[in-house]
Design a protein around this motif. Structure first.
Motif, PDB file in Angstrom:
ATOM      1  N   THR A 180     -48.289 -18.537  -2.566  1.00 38.83           N
ATOM      2  CA  THR A 180     -48.432 -19.475  -3.680  1.00 38.83           C
ATOM      3  C   THR A 180     -49.497 -19.101  -4.678  1.00 38.83           C
ATOM      4  N   GLY A 181     -50.554 -18.360  -4.276  1.00 40.30           N
ATOM      5  CA  GLY A 181     -51.626 -18.040  -5.216  1.00 40.30           C
ATOM      6  C   GLY A 181     -52.337 -19.306  -5.648  1.00 40.30           C
ATOM      7  N   CYS A 182     -52.381 -19.564  -6.959  1.00 39.98           N
ATOM      8  CA  CYS A 182     -53.034 -20.785  -7.443  1.00 39.98           C
ATOM      9  C   CYS A 182     -52.050 -21.942  -7.553  1.00 39.98           C
ATOM     10  N   GLY A 183     -50.777 -21.731  -7.166  1.00 36.73           N
ATOM     11  CA  GLY A 183     -49.830 -22.831  -7.055  1.00 36.73           C
ATOM     12  C   GLY A 183     -48.836 -22.988  -8.181  1.00 36.73           C
ATOM     13  N   ILE A 184     -48.732 -22.006  -9.076  1.00 35.45           N
ATOM     14  CA  ILE A 184     -47.888 -22.180 -10.262  1.00 35.45           C
ATOM     15  C   ILE A 184     -46.442 -22.504  -9.905  1.00 35.45           C
ATOM     16  N   GLN A 185     -45.845 -21.747  -8.983  1.00 36.42           N
ATOM     17  CA  GLN A 185     -44.437 -21.994  -8.641  1.00 36.42           C
ATOM     18  C   GLN A 185     -44.262 -23.359  -7.976  1.00 36.42           C
ATOM     19  N   THR A 186     -45.237 -23.785  -7.203  1.00 31.38           N
ATOM     20  CA  THR A 186     -45.168 -25.098  -6.565  1.00 31.38           C
ATOM     21  C   THR A 186     -45.118 -26.205  -7.607  1.00 31.38           C
ATOM     22  N   PHE A 187     -45.906 -26.077  -8.690  1.00 33.85           N
ATOM     23  CA  PHE A 187     -45.892 -27.101  -9.730  1.00 33.85           C
ATOM     24  C   PHE A 187     -44.482 -27.255 -10.297  1.00 33.85           C
ATOM     25  N   HIS A 188     -43.813 -26.143 -10.561  1.00 36.28           N
ATOM     26  CA  HIS A 188     -42.464 -26.197 -11.114  1.00 36.28           C
ATOM     27  C   HIS A 188     -41.458 -26.735 -10.089  1.00 36.28           C
ATOM     28  N   LEU A 189     -41.623 -26.346  -8.834  1.00 38.06           N
ATOM     29  CA  LEU A 189     -40.703 -26.812  -7.793  1.00 38.06           C
ATOM     30  C   LEU A 189     -40.767 -28.325  -7.613  1.00 38.06           C
ATOM     31  N   LEU A 190     -41.943 -28.897  -7.800  1.00 43.28           N
ATOM     32  CA  LEU A 190     -42.095 -30.333  -7.591  1.00 43.28           C
ATOM     33  C   LEU A 190     -41.255 -31.156  -8.563  1.00 43.28           C
TER      34      LEU A 190
END
Length: 553
Positions: A180-190
């Protein structure tokens, strides 16, 4: 997941995080507002680690006597994007709820001699939910001295944006952001997943992600008192933290960089180097990810692959990785799109510069030679970079013939400029293949597939144009091209007969009727003409030049 990690932002004080978010909103620390303040060119230069244009722009803002949120925005930009030491009293005025002391308590700034100096990069970003977010990461190379730390947490970069724009967005019960690193893809997935599991080998990376999630909880639809209800943060390497689980969607910008490794050397730069030789990390992911997918689930990632002297085609190695998955009785459809190819020399230069390893000349020379020796040891002639899509088909038994499945396996080299976001175009292409398969026009015997294809009605896609080129005085064009204006922006060379077929595709007649008419018009006694035209029509549908429509009544 702990709220505290060495040299990472602190996320155990939600009241202070909420105060900071309110201050940033009031200062209008948003992408468009920063662009308006600095100008598009100066703002774009910041993305290339060039701060001089932004400094000049801010000097002009100050000279104009800016007040209100514009004055506050200038202070925040100076602190977090440019990296200047800003008087603490200016920070107190720009961020009144948080102040310089609050930034220090959150691990975002140091306060030497009455000034605030940012310890992290904190910048605005827009998510798929049409929400404005703020994303914290480690300072970039232009704001640090020497080589980057080994556990550097990368911020918003071109690779992460490319993956976010390429990902096919569809509702998902469970999604995985691997690395995830700093979480960029997670923000979009949410924005479209009920629950996201985010993994990383780095404790600091997960701490940054947790901070970013809680800072932006309102925009992301997260209850800060129950973060686990939407996001599960797990520490571990690659597939290990989720080995026994299944997901509807997996995205990954993995540490795929091919890095030379000396005997006994530990991991270097965890954000890009997975610690495995050559392209083995990507090979393991491509062969292992299908086993983590639910039936119908898909995975998308960015990747490098070596192209070696013995390879007949650039995708020989990726194709073999898929074979490893099949050998484990977990087959998958796949689509590899190669976007760039570099020589070993070019590759070494890019990644040495990326980690600021050029600042020590002797170190740079030694590492450059290590790269070349490492590639030579495996007879690597070039390195490909691109995008990978995988799917575990629904309704098929594992181990079934992948060639009979809708998408099957596609390998394309598309190095010209494309249109972003690409995700909707990829989704349309996959849907077209699925639709052909559902109609019986893809897979099965050739005769059955051609008969089914002939019954379909198609139209030319809205973004497609035709070009004809001929020498002066020639009676007929020598070259006929179809061009896509959107998506992958392919160009297709057509024969005269194929051009005639495309011209007649207005949805009125079926493909079979058009093919028969062209064969009769040309009057050619060629038994291969109709099968060739049908094959061309199928290809043009799969590539998005033609789209299916319902038969008109």
């Amino acid at each position: 997941m702990s709220a505290v990690a060495p040299d990472a932002p602190v996320s155990d004080d939600q009241a202070r995080l909420d105060a900071l978010a309110a201050d940033l909103r009031e200062a209008r620390y948003y992408f468009d507002d920063v662009t308006s303040l600095l100008g598009a060119e100066a703002h774009g230069a910041l993305g290339r680690d060039q701060t001089v244009p932004a400094r000049i722009a801010l000097a002009a803002v100050r000279a104009s006597g800016a007040e209100g949120h514009e004055r506050s925005l200038a202070v925040v930009v100076d602190l977090f994007l440019i990296g200047e030491a800003v008087p603490s009293e200016d920070v107190d005025a720009a961020l009144p709820r948080t102040g310089a002391a609050g930034l220090a308590a959150l691990g975002l700034a140091d306060l030497p001699g009455g000034s605030a100096i940012a310890r992290v990069d904190l910048r605005p970003h827009a998510s798929d939910a049409d929400a404005e977010l703020w994303v914290a990461s480690d300072l970039g190379s232009h704001r640090r001295t020497g080589v980057l730390r080994a556990d550097h947490v990368l911020g918003i970069g071109q690779a992460s944006l490319t993956l976010a724009q390429t990902t096919i967005r569809r509702p998902a019960a469970r999604a995985l952001d691997l690395g995830t690193g700093c979480g960029i893809q997670t923000f979009h997935l949410l924005a479209h997943a009920e629950h996201v599991t985010a993994t990383d080998v780095s404790e600091r990376a997960l701490a940054f992600t947790r901070f970013n999630l809680l800072l932006n909880h309102a925009a992301l639809g997260i209850d800060p008192a129950n973060l686990g209800g939407r996001v599960d943060l797990r520490r571990g390497s690659l597939l290990e933290p989720v080995a026994s689980e299944r997901f509807d969607l997996i995205v990954s910008n993995p540490p795929f960089v091919i890095t030379p490794r000396a005997p006994g050397e530990g991991e270097r730069f965890t954000y890009r180097d997975g610690g495995l030789a050559g392209d083995r990390l990507v090979a393991d992911l491509v062969s292992g990810l299908p086993g983590l997918l639910t039936p119908g689930g898909s995975a998308q990632l960015l990747a490098n692959w070596e192209i070696r002297a013995e390879d007949e085609q650039w995708f020989d190695r990726p194709a073999a990785w898929l074979g490893r998955a099949a050998a484990a009785d977990v087959d998958a459809e796949a689509w590899f799109i190669q976007r760039d190819v570099e020589s070993p020399l070019q590759y070494a230069e890019v990644w040495l510069r990326d980690a600021a390893e050029s600042r020590d000349p002797e170190h740079y020379r030694r590492r450059y030679a290590d790269y070349l020796a490492d590639f030579a040891s495996r007879d690597v002639e070039s390195i490909g970079f691109g995008m990978v899509w995988l799917r575990r088909p629904a309704g098929h038994d594992d181990g079934a013939d992948v060639a009979a499945r809708p998408v099957g396996r596609r390998f394309e080299s598309i190095e010209h400029p494309i249109e972003q976001p690409l995700g909707p175009h990829l989704a349309s292409a996959i849907a077209a293949a699925d639709s052909l398969a559902a109609a019986g026009a893809l897979g099965g015997t050739e005769d059955e597939a051609d008969e089914a294809l002939g019954r379909l009605h198609v139209v030319v896609a809205d973004d497609v144009t035709e070009e004809r080129h001929q020498r002066p005085g020639a009676e007929h064009p020598g070259v006929i091209l179809l061009r896509q204006g959107a998506g992958l922006r392919r160009t297709s060379l057509l024969s005269t007969a194929e051009a005639g077929l495309v011209s007649a595709c207005d949805g009125e007649l079926s493909i079979g009727q058009i093919v028969s008419a062209i064969a009769a018009l040309l009057g050619e006694d060629d038994p291969e003409l109709e099968p060739t035209l049908l094959a061309g029509a199928r290809r043009l549908i799969l590539e998005g030049f033609l789209t299916q429509t319902v038969q008109r009544r």
